[in-house]
Design an enzyme around this catalytic site. Structure first.
Site, mmCIF file in Angstrom:
data_model
loop_
_atom_site.group_PDB
_atom_site.id
_atom_site.type_symbol
_atom_site.label_atom_id
_atom_site.label_comp_id
_atom_site.label_asym_id
_atom_site.label_seq_id
_atom_site.Cartn_x
_atom_site.Cartn_y
_atom_site.Cartn_z
ATOM 1 N N ARG A 34 67.291 -16.659 -65.545
ATOM 2 C CA ARG A 34 68.149 -16.162 -66.622
ATOM 3 C C ARG A 34 68.527 -14.707 -66.339
ATOM 4 O O ARG A 34 67.843 -13.765 -66.722
ATOM 5 C CB ARG A 34 67.433 -16.304 -67.957
ATOM 6 C CG ARG A 34 67.421 -17.723 -68.514
ATOM 7 C CD ARG A 34 68.784 -18.157 -69.049
ATOM 8 N NE ARG A 34 69.215 -17.254 -70.104
ATOM 9 C CZ ARG A 34 68.887 -17.404 -71.399
ATOM 10 N NH1 ARG A 34 68.145 -18.441 -71.779
ATOM 11 N NH2 ARG A 34 69.323 -16.543 -72.299
ATOM 12 N N HIS A 117 77.050 -24.863 -75.833
ATOM 13 C CA HIS A 117 76.015 -24.624 -76.839
ATOM 14 C C HIS A 117 76.666 -24.425 -78.214
ATOM 15 O O HIS A 117 76.582 -23.349 -78.804
ATOM 16 C CB HIS A 117 75.179 -23.396 -76.468
ATOM 17 C CG HIS A 117 74.575 -23.461 -75.106
ATOM 18 N ND1 HIS A 117 75.302 -23.201 -73.966
ATOM 19 C CD2 HIS A 117 73.315 -23.775 -74.699
ATOM 20 C CE1 HIS A 117 74.510 -23.341 -72.918
ATOM 21 N NE2 HIS A 117 73.305 -23.690 -73.331
ATOM 22 N N LYS A 143 75.773 -30.021 -69.461
ATOM 23 C CA LYS A 143 74.664 -29.741 -70.374
ATOM 24 C C LYS A 143 75.213 -29.425 -71.756
ATOM 25 O O LYS A 143 76.050 -28.535 -71.917
ATOM 26 C CB LYS A 143 73.854 -28.551 -69.851
ATOM 27 C CG LYS A 143 72.761 -28.048 -70.789
ATOM 28 C CD LYS A 143 72.169 -26.749 -70.242
ATOM 29 C CE LYS A 143 71.205 -26.111 -71.219
ATOM 30 N NZ LYS A 143 70.788 -24.765 -70.780
#
Length: 222
Positions: A34, A117, A143
């Site tokens: 990250r 997201h 994703k």
């Protein structure tokens, strides 16, 4: 690929040297670096990490934006340039995470992860359409992660994984997140994510716990 290679242990890169040690001690065969945690140039951190990480075998490079729950506050235009540089710097086989907005604004990618997201789940049809677009733009996986408390929200995530045939991963955040990640893994998702035991993240189950419970389900070897 075994479960160990499909469970990515998240490594917050605040210091490249410390992050390398965390990555090398990952309990699973995949790590997510990250880089949005890094206070300096993410490309500089990636170059250093690339020289130190000869294992695990699978590495995801992520620069999560504030709009998608991360710390990076660059404008989309600047992010596009940074992500392209990260893709150039990443060793062969490493996957760079492109948020869907970044992917659409670019000319595509070469085997990246396309991630989304949203704050509410899209319809299953819309999610499958977005996954198909990501695949056409060069992504090797899609994703989709969103907050989910109701059973139908978790079921919608599972349906996407089941219908995408190994191309998509999807799970919910919130009280049922561990079960949702296990379900995605059991249905053949290419990746799920868990926190490092030595660098826990709020609301993210540890990757070692995901692995332990998956094996307890009797669905396969690590």
């Amino acid at each position: 690929m075994g479960a160990s290679g499909r469970i990515c242990t998240v490594v917050p890169v605040e210091d490249a040297g410390e992050a390398a040690m965390l990555a090398l001690s990952s309990p699973t065969g995949c790590v997510e670096l990250r880089l949005d945690f890094y206070p300096g140039d993410p490309g500089e951190a990636l170059e250093l990490l690339a020289t130190r990480l000869h294992s695990p075998a699978r590495v995801v490079v992520t620069l999560r934006s504030a709009g998608h729950g991360g710390l990076d506050r660059r404008a989309r235009g600047e992010r596009r340039a940074v992500l392209a540089r990260l893709e150039d710097l990443a060793p062969e086989g490493w996957l760079v995470d492109y948020e869907v907005e970044d992917l659409h604004a670019s000319s595509g990618c070469s085997g990246c992860i396309a991630s989304s997201h949203p704050t509410t789940p899209p319809t299953p049809r819309r999610a499958l359409e977005e996954a198909a677009v990501a695949e056409r733009l060069g992504a090797s996986a899609y994703k989709l992660v969103y907050p989910g408390v109701e059973p139908w929200e978790q079921a919608a995530a599972a349906r996407l994984v089941a219908e995408a045939g190994g191309f998509a991963t999807s799970f919910t955040l919130g009280p049922g997140t561990l079960a949702s990640r296990l379900t995605a893994l059991a249905l053949g998702a290419p990746l799920v994510f868990g926190s490092h035991p030595r660098a826990p993240l709020d609301g993210v189950p540890q990757s070692s716990e995901i692995m332990e419970l998956y094996l307890r389900m009797g669905l396969g070897e690590s």
